[in-house]
Design an enzyme around this catalytic site. Structure first.
Site, PDB file in Angstrom:
ATOM      1  N   ARG A   1       0.815  -1.232   0.000  1.00 54.46           N
ATOM      2  CA  ARG A   1       0.000   0.000   0.000  1.00 54.46           C
ATOM      3  C   ARG A   1       0.840   1.269   0.000  1.00 54.46           C
ATOM      4  NH1 ARG A   1      -2.886  -3.152   3.680  1.00 54.46           N
ATOM      5  NH2 ARG A   1      -4.713  -4.099   2.699  1.00 54.46           N
TER       6      ARG A   1
ATOM      7  N   LYS B   1       3.036  11.828 -10.946  1.00 51.73           N
ATOM      8  CA  LYS B   1       2.202  10.939 -11.767  1.00 51.73           C
ATOM      9  C   LYS B   1       3.013   9.687 -12.066  1.00 51.73           C
ATOM     10  CE  LYS B   1      -0.746  13.958 -14.541  1.00 51.73           C
ATOM     11  NZ  LYS B   1      -1.050  14.291 -15.938  1.00 51.73           N
TER      12      LYS B   1
ATOM     13  N   GLU C   1      10.259  19.666 -24.080  1.00 54.81           N
ATOM     14  CA  GLU C   1       9.435  19.900 -22.875  1.00 54.81           C
ATOM     15  C   GLU C   1       9.881  21.179 -22.162  1.00 54.81           C
ATOM     16  OE1 GLU C   1       6.733  18.228 -22.299  1.00 54.81           O
ATOM     17  OE2 GLU C   1       7.036  16.393 -23.471  1.00 54.81           O
TER      18      GLU C   1
ATOM     19  N   LYS D   1       7.587  23.746 -13.755  1.00 52.30           N
ATOM     20  CA  LYS D   1       6.626  22.637 -13.687  1.00 52.30           C
ATOM     21  C   LYS D   1       6.143  22.462 -12.248  1.00 52.30           C
ATOM     22  CE  LYS D   1       5.240  18.014 -14.293  1.00 52.30           C
ATOM     23  NZ  LYS D   1       5.329  16.711 -14.893  1.00 52.30           N
TER      24      LYS D   1
ATOM     25  N   GLU E   1      -4.474  17.543 -10.773  1.00 58.52           N
ATOM     26  CA  GLU E   1      -5.016  17.863 -12.101  1.00 58.52           C
ATOM     27  C   GLU E   1      -6.546  17.930 -12.075  1.00 58.52           C
ATOM     28  OE1 GLU E   1      -3.049  15.795 -15.242  1.00 58.52           O
ATOM     29  OE2 GLU E   1      -4.385  16.608 -16.754  1.00 58.52           O
TER      30      GLU E   1
ATOM     31  N   ARG F   1      -2.549  22.067 -14.097  1.00 59.37           N
ATOM     32  CA  ARG F   1      -1.797  20.999 -14.773  1.00 59.37           C
ATOM     33  C   ARG F   1      -2.276  20.746 -16.188  1.00 59.37           C
ATOM     34  NH1 ARG F   1       0.664  16.502 -10.685  1.00 59.37           N
ATOM     35  NH2 ARG F   1       1.790  15.934 -12.548  1.00 59.37           N
TER      36      ARG F   1
ATOM     37  N   ASN G   1      -0.488  20.138 -21.109  1.00 57.22           N
ATOM     38  CA  ASN G   1      -0.831  19.406 -22.328  1.00 57.22           C
ATOM     39  C   ASN G   1      -0.522  20.215 -23.594  1.00 57.22           C
ATOM     40  OD1 ASN G   1      -1.795  16.850 -23.066  1.00 57.22           O
ATOM     41  ND2 ASN G   1      -3.741  17.735 -23.712  1.00 57.22           N
TER      42      ASN G   1
ATOM     43  N   HIS H   1       0.647  18.713 -26.931  1.00 56.82           N
ATOM     44  CA  HIS H   1       0.510  17.260 -26.864  1.00 56.82           C
ATOM     45  C   HIS H   1      -0.684  16.720 -27.644  1.00 56.82           C
ATOM     46  CE1 HIS H   1       3.680  17.667 -23.965  1.00 56.82           C
ATOM     47  NE2 HIS H   1       3.742  16.367 -23.797  1.00 56.82           N
TER      48      HIS H   1
ATOM     49  N   HIS I   1       0.767  14.234 -29.974  1.00 56.06           N
ATOM     50  CA  HIS I   1       0.520  12.812 -29.714  1.00 56.06           C
ATOM     51  C   HIS I   1      -0.137  12.149 -30.931  1.00 56.06           C
ATOM     52  CE1 HIS I   1      -0.006   9.198 -27.440  1.00 56.06           C
ATOM     53  NE2 HIS I   1      -1.309   9.206 -27.673  1.00 56.06           N
TER      54      HIS I   1
ATOM     55  N   HIS J   1       8.737  11.230 -29.225  1.00 57.98           N
ATOM     56  CA  HIS J   1       7.739  12.002 -28.491  1.00 57.98           C
ATOM     57  C   HIS J   1       8.077  13.501 -28.472  1.00 57.98           C
ATOM     58  CE1 HIS J   1       4.678  12.902 -25.526  1.00 57.98           C
ATOM     59  NE2 HIS J   1       5.599  13.504 -24.776  1.00 57.98           N
TER      60      HIS J   1
HETATM   61  N1  LIG Z   1       5.032  10.924 -15.021  1.00 54.00           N
HETATM   62  C1  LIG Z   1       5.000  11.979 -15.792  1.00 54.00           C
HETATM   63  O1  LIG Z   1       4.557  13.050 -15.408  1.00 54.00           O
HETATM   64  C2  LIG Z   1       5.547  11.857 -17.182  1.00 54.00           C
HETATM   65  C3  LIG Z   1       5.772  13.008 -17.945  1.00 54.00           C
HETATM   66  C4  LIG Z   1       6.347  12.868 -19.205  1.00 54.00           C
HETATM   67  C5  LIG Z   1       6.657  11.595 -19.680  1.00 54.00           C
HETATM   68  N2  LIG Z   1       6.406  10.495 -18.918  1.00 54.00           N
HETATM   69  C6  LIG Z   1       6.748   9.150 -19.392  1.00 54.00           C
HETATM   70  O2  LIG Z   1       8.143   9.099 -19.581  1.00 54.00           O
HETATM   71  C7  LIG Z   1       8.437   8.099 -20.556  1.00 54.00           C
HETATM   72  C8  LIG Z   1       9.463   8.649 -21.506  1.00 54.00           C
HETATM   73  O3  LIG Z   1      10.620   8.971 -20.775  1.00 54.00           O
HETATM   74  P1  LIG Z   1      12.055   9.017 -21.474  1.00 54.00           P
HETATM   75  O4  LIG Z   1      11.981   9.844 -22.687  1.00 54.00           O
HETATM   76  O5  LIG Z   1      13.034   9.327 -20.430  1.00 54.00           O
HETATM   77  O6  LIG Z   1      12.210   7.517 -22.016  1.00 54.00           O
HETATM   78  P2  LIG Z   1      13.096   6.288 -21.505  1.00 54.00           P
HETATM   79  O7  LIG Z   1      12.958   6.066 -20.071  1.00 54.00           O
HETATM   80  O8  LIG Z   1      12.756   5.164 -22.423  1.00 54.00           O
HETATM   81  O9  LIG Z   1      14.583   6.797 -21.783  1.00 54.00           O
HETATM   82  C9  LIG Z   1      14.996   7.032 -23.104  1.00 54.00           C
HETATM   83  C10 LIG Z   1      16.231   6.192 -23.450  1.00 54.00           C
HETATM   84  O10 LIG Z   1      17.379   6.816 -22.889  1.00 54.00           O
HETATM   85  C11 LIG Z   1      18.124   5.858 -22.124  1.00 54.00           C
HETATM   86  N3  LIG Z   1      18.790   6.624 -21.071  1.00 54.00           N
HETATM   87  C12 LIG Z   1      18.221   7.275 -20.021  1.00 54.00           C
HETATM   88  N4  LIG Z   1      19.133   7.973 -19.362  1.00 54.00           N
HETATM   89  C13 LIG Z   1      20.312   7.801 -19.987  1.00 54.00           C
HETATM   90  C14 LIG Z   1      21.623   8.300 -19.790  1.00 54.00           C
HETATM   91  N5  LIG Z   1      21.901   9.172 -18.829  1.00 54.00           N
HETATM   92  N6  LIG Z   1      22.596   7.893 -20.646  1.00 54.00           N
HETATM   93  C15 LIG Z   1      22.312   7.037 -21.656  1.00 54.00           C
HETATM   94  N7  LIG Z   1      21.106   6.554 -21.910  1.00 54.00           N
HETATM   95  C16 LIG Z   1      20.115   6.926 -21.083  1.00 54.00           C
HETATM   96  C17 LIG Z   1      17.115   4.853 -21.661  1.00 54.00           C
HETATM   97  O11 LIG Z   1      17.711   3.617 -21.356  1.00 54.00           O
HETATM   98  C18 LIG Z   1      16.210   4.772 -22.906  1.00 54.00           C
HETATM   99  O12 LIG Z   1      16.786   3.917 -23.866  1.00 54.00           O
HETATM  100  C19 LIG Z   1       7.119   7.750 -21.219  1.00 54.00           C
HETATM  101  O13 LIG Z   1       6.710   6.487 -20.773  1.00 54.00           O
HETATM  102  C20 LIG Z   1       6.158   8.820 -20.725  1.00 54.00           C
HETATM  103  O14 LIG Z   1       4.835   8.344 -20.613  1.00 54.00           O
HETATM  104  C21 LIG Z   1       5.872  10.619 -17.680  1.00 54.00           C
END
Ligand SMILES: NC(=O)c1ccc[n+]([C@@H]2O[C@H](COP(=O)([O-])OP(=O)(O)OC[C@H]3O[C@@H](n4cnc5c(N)ncnc54)[C@H](O)[C@@H]3O)[C@@H](O)[C@H]2O)c1
Length: 375
Positions: free
Chosen positions: A127, A149, A191, A233, A243, A251, A255, A258, A262, A274
């Site tokens: 939990r 989130k 972003e 942010k 949100e 929040r 978007n 997006h 998207h 993305h």
């Molecule tokens: N929770 C939220 O508010 C929120 C907001 C935006 C995005 N997201 C989520 O985030 C995800 C995308 O995140 P992302 O773009 O970081 O993708 P990711 O976690 O897949 O990372 C991108 C790539 O970079 C590599 N990587 C990360 N750090 C590295 C480093 N320092 N050196 C070398 N390689 C590295 C990872 O292994 C991966 O291959 C999506 O699932 C999205 O839904 C969440």
């Protein structure tokens, strides 16, 4: 009929504030942070991915062990396909096998995929146990790690199984961006531009003007701009933690870029990354805002110059071609922010002044496609 008994359960609210530290070399101090924010923890489950663990896993493990914590490391395959309920349940089972208890903690070391997945694991295990986020991609540093989130994907769509669960702390080391591929860096930059466009025109311009230093992985510049972006942010999250507001700076504003972004990303078969799609979505927002009379300013030109300087695509018209219209309109219609057939769309009156409007997917297409389809 007997009168119903009306009781009220008063739930005292907990202060969910958490510190975010930004600084080169902080990965070597995660252990000290854990001692401060999770003083009862004896065991830590370090969750990371196969790309990040060989680069930074040992440093974090050494720092945690130096603080007297027993560490077990759990490594997932990199990328979105790992954000599944099955992977999440498997991780929860491994935490049980590790002997983690309610006062122990999770450390998420990686990009947004690791952060979202590990965050949800921590929110659900027994939990809820503490989680400290150590984001290693620029997107995770400026966006995903801050705001609480957490989620995994379902076959029906992204992030459909999740929660709001705030971390105990966020530790951001811009030094780790040295190994992040340029394309991934670009996703975070988009972003940052979005945060500037929504809340702080000076930040927008600073990111644009420091493109070379950013891609050159100048840690001083990255540290400063990442901290500014996170602060923007964070201020938005504080205004509207769950949100629930539809006001212009809640929040929902995050978007921006997006809705169209998207739709381009999914209809392109994920050929667009993305962040690249979000950049094009920002351009679309500028155009829609102009055509709907929300602004008289040439925001499109301003945004195009910034995207260009930051090595992000600008050829919106190449994506919004008539033969893609129905696929893109349909993809916007599946936007999770929609209410009936109207979408909560974020426009701009000028940089720093978001506007929330209600539009149908077709109306967004009509205003974003060039020449306007009504012309
Ligand atoms: N929770 C939220 O508010 C929120 C907001 C935006 C995005 N997201 C989520 O985030 C995800 C995308 O995140 P992302 O773009 O970081 O993708 P990711 O976690 O897949 O990372 C991108 C790539 O970079 C590599 N990587 C990360 N750090 C590295 C480093 N320092 N050196 C070398 N390689 C590295 C990872 O292994 C991966 O291959 C999506 O699932 C999205 O839904 C969440």
């Amino acid at each position: 009929m007997p009168r119903p008994v009306a009781l009220e359960v008063a739930v005292p609210s907990e202060d969910l504030s958490y510190p975010v530290a930004v600084g080169a070399g902080l990965l070597d101090h995660v252990g000290a942070t854990m001692q401060r924010v999770c003083p009862k923890a004896r065991r830590v489950a370090l969750i990371s991915d196969e790309n990040v663990v060989p680069l930074y896993g040992e440093r974090v493990r050494a720092s945690l062990e130096g603080a007297g914590l027993a560490v077990t490391t759990h490594v997932i395959e990199p990328g979105e396909p790992s954000k599944t309920p099955e992977r999440m349940v498997a991780l929860v089972s491994s935490l049980v096998a590790d002997g983690l208890g309610r006062s122990d903690a999770v450390v998420a070391l990686g990009g947004g995929v690791v952060g979202d997945l590990a965050g949800l694991v921590a929110a659900l295990f027994m939990r809820g146990v503490d989680v400290v986020q150590c984001p290693t991609s620029l997107l995770a540093q400026v966006d995903a790690s801050v705001g609480g989130k957490v989620a995994v994907d379902l076959p029906e769509g992204k992030n459909l199984l999740g929660a709001f669960a705030f971390p105990r702390a966020v530790v951001i080391d811009p030094g780790v961006l040295a190994t992040l591929p340029d394309e991934e860096l670009g996703c975070g930059v988009a972003e940052m531009l979005k945060h500037g466009a929504l809340f702080d025109p000076q930040h927008f311009d600073a990111v644009r003007d420091q493109a070379e230093a950013i891609y050159g992985r100048d840690v001083a510049v990255l540290g400063r701009e990442v901290a500014t972006s996170v602060a923007l942010k964070a201020a938005c999250v504080v205004r509207d933690p769950m949100e629930r507001s539809d006001a212009g700076k809640g929040r929902v504003a995050l978007n921006l870029g997006h809705t169209v972004g998207h739709a381009l990303e999914v209809t392109q078969g994920y050929g667009l990354k993305h962040g690249q799609a979000v950049g094009l979505g920002l351009l679309a927002a500028a155009r829609v805002s102009r055509r709907l009379g929300l602004t008289a300013v040439d925001l499109e030109g301003h945004i195009r110059t910034a995207l260009d300087a930051l090595r992000l695509p600008t050829d919106l018209d190449a994506y919004l071609v008539p033969e893609r219209r129905s696929a893109i309109v349909e993809a916007m219609g599946r936007d999770k922010k929609r209410a009936q057939h109207q979408i909560t769309y974020i426009g701009l009156a000028r940089l720093g002044e978001p506007r929330v409007v209600s539009l149908s997917p077709q109306a967004i297409w009509d205003a974003a496609a060039s020449p306007p389809s009504g012309a």
